[in-house]
Design an enzyme around this catalytic site. Sequence first.
Site, PDB file in Angstrom:
ATOM      1  N   GLU A  47       0.851  -1.194   0.000  1.00 10.41           N
ATOM      2  CA  GLU A  47       0.000   0.000   0.000  1.00 10.41           C
ATOM      3  C   GLU A  47       0.886   1.243   0.000  1.00 10.41           C
ATOM      4  O   GLU A  47       1.601   1.497   0.963  1.00 10.41           O
ATOM      5  CB  GLU A  47      -0.904   0.012   1.249  1.00 10.41           C
ATOM      6  CG  GLU A  47      -1.705   1.310   1.360  1.00 10.41           C
ATOM      7  CD  GLU A  47      -2.453   1.454   2.702  1.00 10.41           C
ATOM      8  OE1 GLU A  47      -2.725   0.440   3.364  1.00 10.41           O
ATOM      9  OE2 GLU A  47      -2.731   2.611   3.065  1.00 10.41           O
ATOM     10  N   ARG A  51       0.513  10.306   0.322  1.00 10.91           N
ATOM     11  CA  ARG A  51       0.858  11.357   1.279  1.00 10.91           C
ATOM     12  C   ARG A  51       2.127  12.094   0.896  1.00 10.91           C
ATOM     13  O   ARG A  51       2.610  12.918   1.651  1.00 10.91           O
ATOM     14  CB  ARG A  51       1.046  10.762   2.678  1.00 10.91           C
ATOM     15  CG  ARG A  51      -0.221  10.191   3.239  1.00 10.91           C
ATOM     16  CD  ARG A  51      -0.003   9.669   4.643  1.00 10.91           C
ATOM     17  NE  ARG A  51      -0.910   8.578   4.881  1.00 10.91           N
ATOM     18  CZ  ARG A  51      -0.845   7.757   5.919  1.00 10.91           C
ATOM     19  NH1 ARG A  51       0.099   7.927   6.827  1.00 10.91           N
ATOM     20  NH2 ARG A  51      -1.715   6.782   6.057  1.00 10.91           N
ATOM     21  N   LYS A 134     -11.055  -2.502   6.022  1.00 11.84           N
ATOM     22  CA  LYS A 134      -9.896  -2.155   6.844  1.00 11.84           C
ATOM     23  C   LYS A 134     -10.422  -1.705   8.208  1.00 11.84           C
ATOM     24  O   LYS A 134     -11.419  -0.971   8.274  1.00 11.84           O
ATOM     25  CB  LYS A 134      -9.152  -1.014   6.152  1.00 11.84           C
ATOM     26  CG  LYS A 134      -8.094  -0.312   6.991  1.00 11.84           C
ATOM     27  CD  LYS A 134      -7.362   0.732   6.153  1.00 11.84           C
ATOM     28  CE  LYS A 134      -6.503   1.631   7.019  1.00 11.84           C
ATOM     29  NZ  LYS A 134      -5.601   2.495   6.233  1.00 11.84           N
TER      30      LYS A 134
HETATM   31  C1  3PG Z   1      -1.223   4.710   8.377  1.00  7.71           C
HETATM   32  O1  3PG Z   1      -2.236   5.203   7.964  1.00  7.71           O
HETATM   33  O2  3PG Z   1      -0.158   5.324   8.456  1.00  7.71           O
HETATM   34  C2  3PG Z   1      -1.314   3.280   8.665  1.00  7.71           C
HETATM   35  O3  3PG Z   1      -2.421   3.038   9.424  1.00  7.71           O
HETATM   36  C3  3PG Z   1      -0.087   2.708   9.268  1.00  7.71           C
HETATM   37  O4  3PG Z   1      -0.109   2.811  10.608  1.00  7.71           O
HETATM   38  P1  3PG Z   1       1.200   2.413  11.413  1.00  7.71           P
HETATM   39  O5  3PG Z   1       2.262   3.432  11.038  1.00  7.71           O
HETATM   40  O6  3PG Z   1       0.796   2.526  12.853  1.00  7.71           O
HETATM   41  O7  3PG Z   1       1.586   1.025  11.009  1.00  7.71           O
END
Ligand code: 3PG
Length: 213
Positions: A47, A51, A134
């Site tokens: 994924e 961002r 999710k």
């Molecule tokens: C995110 O949106 O950054 C994900 O949920 C990942 O979360 P994490 O950094 O706690 O694994």
Amino acid sequence: MTPYEASAEALKICNLAPIVPVLIVEDVAHATPLAEAFVAGGLPALEVTLRTEAALEVIAAMAKVPGGAVGAGTLLTPDDVKRAKDAGATFGVSPGATDRLLDACEEVGLPLLPGAASASEAMRLLERGYTVQKFFPAEAAGGAPFLKALSSPLPQIRFCPTGGVSMGNARDYLSLPNVICAGGSWVAPKDKVTSGDWAGIEALAREAAALPR
Ligand code: 3PG
């Protein structure tokens, strides 16, 4: 694409490995070696969060890596959906779900793993046909005990918990009957990505890929 078809696709992607790396990639030059390290380490479903400015180019580069399945995360708007699909994403992930976002994914044919954090949110998605969701933000929203509690009244929904998942707690989630896989960023630490420590990332991937489920 119907929500049922989207969920069938999401299920296939979630079944590829116990962990889906959640990636925030700043430099497109890191895309190919990073994806190759994950594929080699046994985590082929990736994924890439929308961002960073480079995210769409990163998706395009990773989509060319043999053996990988590259999706776009942090989908918030119909425009995000279109850009992700055009870049070559084969699935999408969103922190929550809105009708506009679901409409857009169904319209362009991008299988979505939509986010839910409560029984009502999960039920609303189920009502529309999304049986694979999710669970976000997993640890903050109640963690594995919350998902375990949902499995009794809502056994038909399967989850990919994400947010606060680590090697320390992944087993708690993966042992639940309603969890298919989990998402997490710990397999791609920023220092290892920026220094190009692909062997180190492959080792983290291998460790995560061996998690039982
Ligand atoms: C995110 O949106 O950054 C994900 O949920 C990942 O979360 P994490 O950094 O706690 O694994």
